[in-house]
Design a protein around this motif. Structure first.
Motif, PDB file in Angstrom:
ATOM      1  N   ILE A   1      11.515   7.535  -7.852  1.00  0.00           N
ATOM      2  CA  ILE A   1      12.431   6.686  -9.380  1.00  0.00           C
ATOM      3  C   ILE A   1      13.219   5.813  -8.538  1.00  0.00           C
ATOM      4  N   ILE A   2      14.115   6.400  -7.220  1.00  0.00           N
ATOM      5  CA  ILE A   2      15.357   5.145  -7.052  1.00  0.00           C
ATOM      6  C   ILE A   2      14.329   4.293  -6.027  1.00  0.00           C
ATOM      7  N   LYS A   3      13.087   4.480  -5.242  1.00  0.00           N
ATOM      8  CA  LYS A   3      12.475   3.133  -4.728  1.00  0.00           C
ATOM      9  C   LYS A   3      12.057   2.164  -5.967  1.00  0.00           C
TER      10      LYS A   3
ATOM     11  N   TYR B   1      -0.307   7.883  -8.774  1.00  0.00           N
ATOM     12  CA  TYR B   1       0.963   7.021  -8.401  1.00  0.00           C
ATOM     13  C   TYR B   1       1.967   7.581  -9.298  1.00  0.00           C
ATOM     14  N   THR B   2       1.393   9.254  -9.471  1.00  0.00           N
ATOM     15  CA  THR B   2       2.446   9.868 -10.145  1.00  0.00           C
ATOM     16  C   THR B   2       3.474  10.310 -10.026  1.00  0.00           C
ATOM     17  N   ILE B   3       5.031  10.261 -10.395  1.00  0.00           N
ATOM     18  CA  ILE B   3       6.077  10.087 -10.337  1.00  0.00           C
ATOM     19  C   ILE B   3       6.370  11.661  -9.492  1.00  0.00           C
TER      20      ILE B   3
ATOM     21  N   MET C   1       0.816  -1.095  -0.258  1.00  0.00           N
ATOM     22  CA  MET C   1       0.283  -0.151   0.118  1.00  0.00           C
ATOM     23  C   MET C   1       0.967   1.110   0.034  1.00  0.00           C
ATOM     24  N   LYS C   2       0.220   2.303  -1.118  1.00  0.00           N
ATOM     25  CA  LYS C   2       0.775   3.747  -0.620  1.00  0.00           C
ATOM     26  C   LYS C   2       1.427   4.307   0.270  1.00  0.00           C
ATOM     27  N   SER C   3       2.631   4.394   0.895  1.00  0.00           N
ATOM     28  CA  SER C   3       2.649   5.034   2.213  1.00  0.00           C
ATOM     29  C   SER C   3       2.000   6.878   2.268  1.00  0.00           C
ATOM     30  N   LEU C   4       1.815   7.422   2.942  1.00  0.00           N
ATOM     31  CA  LEU C   4       0.540   8.725   2.542  1.00  0.00           C
ATOM     32  C   LEU C   4       1.918   9.993   3.309  1.00  0.00           C
ATOM     33  N   THR C   5       2.036  11.076   3.262  1.00  0.00           N
ATOM     34  CA  THR C   5       2.282  11.445   4.101  1.00  0.00           C
ATOM     35  C   THR C   5       1.245  13.092   3.627  1.00  0.00           C
ATOM     36  N   CYS C   6       1.495  14.013   4.614  1.00  0.00           N
ATOM     37  CA  CYS C   6       1.202  15.294   4.632  1.00  0.00           C
ATOM     38  C   CYS C   6       1.399  16.335   3.347  1.00  0.00           C
ATOM     39  N   SER C   7       2.296  16.396   2.508  1.00  0.00           N
ATOM     40  CA  SER C   7       2.928  16.985   1.771  1.00  0.00           C
ATOM     41  C   SER C   7       1.617  16.505   0.860  1.00  0.00           C
ATOM     42  N   ASP C   8       1.981  14.650   0.219  1.00  0.00           N
ATOM     43  CA  ASP C   8       0.905  14.534  -0.346  1.00  0.00           C
ATOM     44  C   ASP C   8      -1.012  14.543  -0.493  1.00  0.00           C
TER      45      ASP C   8
END
Length: 218
Positions: free
Chosen positions: A202-204, A194-196, A1-8
């Protein structure tokens, strides 16, 4: 599952702010539409009556009589809402509602140890509210002295009919519900995005990053 951040989440909120405002606006418009065109308007008539039994002039009997009157508060209240009174009101006003249906819309209250009764009648028809409240006052003024010898009924406040306002409770509920829906929408959009956007993403993915292309603004 994608990790969420406040920035996202903040970035998603900025991109979809118009949808958040639209959800809140639709909720408020829906409440206005419901109150204006669907909700049945209700009217209420209110009056205040003083019910008292005539007392003798001497102080001892006066105090005893006052005490007895206070003890009769519950009895007065029951009589004021009894089927005998409501049936007489229905007959006088030639109304189709009798007994329990009429009493259901009738509210009687008084303060502790007070012989002043606040009486209200509620219905969706303003004409019926006016007619029933006026008829009720006339019946009570006539019948109470018959039921309680020496008693008097004084109308401290004549019946006054007004529209029951809905207030802002539904608007507040709609506002908070729309905020919750908007928050859920933002979270779902953030999870599905899922936009980069960064070099770290990219590294992940295990892809070699050769360099950055700067954005040159003219």
């Amino acid at each position: 599952m994608k990790s969420l951040t406040c920035s996202d989440i903040f970035q998603t909120l900025k991109k979809n702010l118009i949808w958040v405002l639209l959800i809140i606006m639709i909720a408020q418009v829906s409440v206005w539409f419901y109150q204006s065109f669907i909700h049945v308007k209700e009217y209420r008539s209110e009056m205040s009556l003083l019910v008292n039994v005539e007392q003798k002039n001497d102080t001892a009997n006066l105090q005893e009589g006052t005490r007895n009157n206070i003890q009769l508060i519950t009895t007065f209240s029951s009589v004021l809402k009894s089927s005998k009174i409501t049936d007489l009101v229905s007959a006088k006003t030639k109304d189709s509602q009798k007994g329990k249906p009429l009493a259901k819309n009738l509210t009687i209250s008084s303060d502790q140890n007070s012989l002043v009764f606040r009486i209200s009648y509620t219905d969706s028809s303003k004409e019926r509210v006016d007619r029933i409240s006026q008829g009720y006052l006339a019946v009570v003024e006539k019948e109470m002295p018959k039921l309680f010898k020496g008693s008097t009924v004084v109308a401290l406040e004549k019946p006054e009919t007004h529209l029951i306002k809905q207030g802002y409770i539904m608007n507040l509920i709609a506002f908070f519900v729309s905020l919750i829906l908007a928050a859920v929408l933002i979270l779902v959009l953030t999870i599905m995005d899922y936009t980069i956007k960064t070099k770290e993403q990219i590294i992940k993915l295990g892809v070699t990053c050769l360099g950055d292309i700067p954005l040159i603004r003219e």
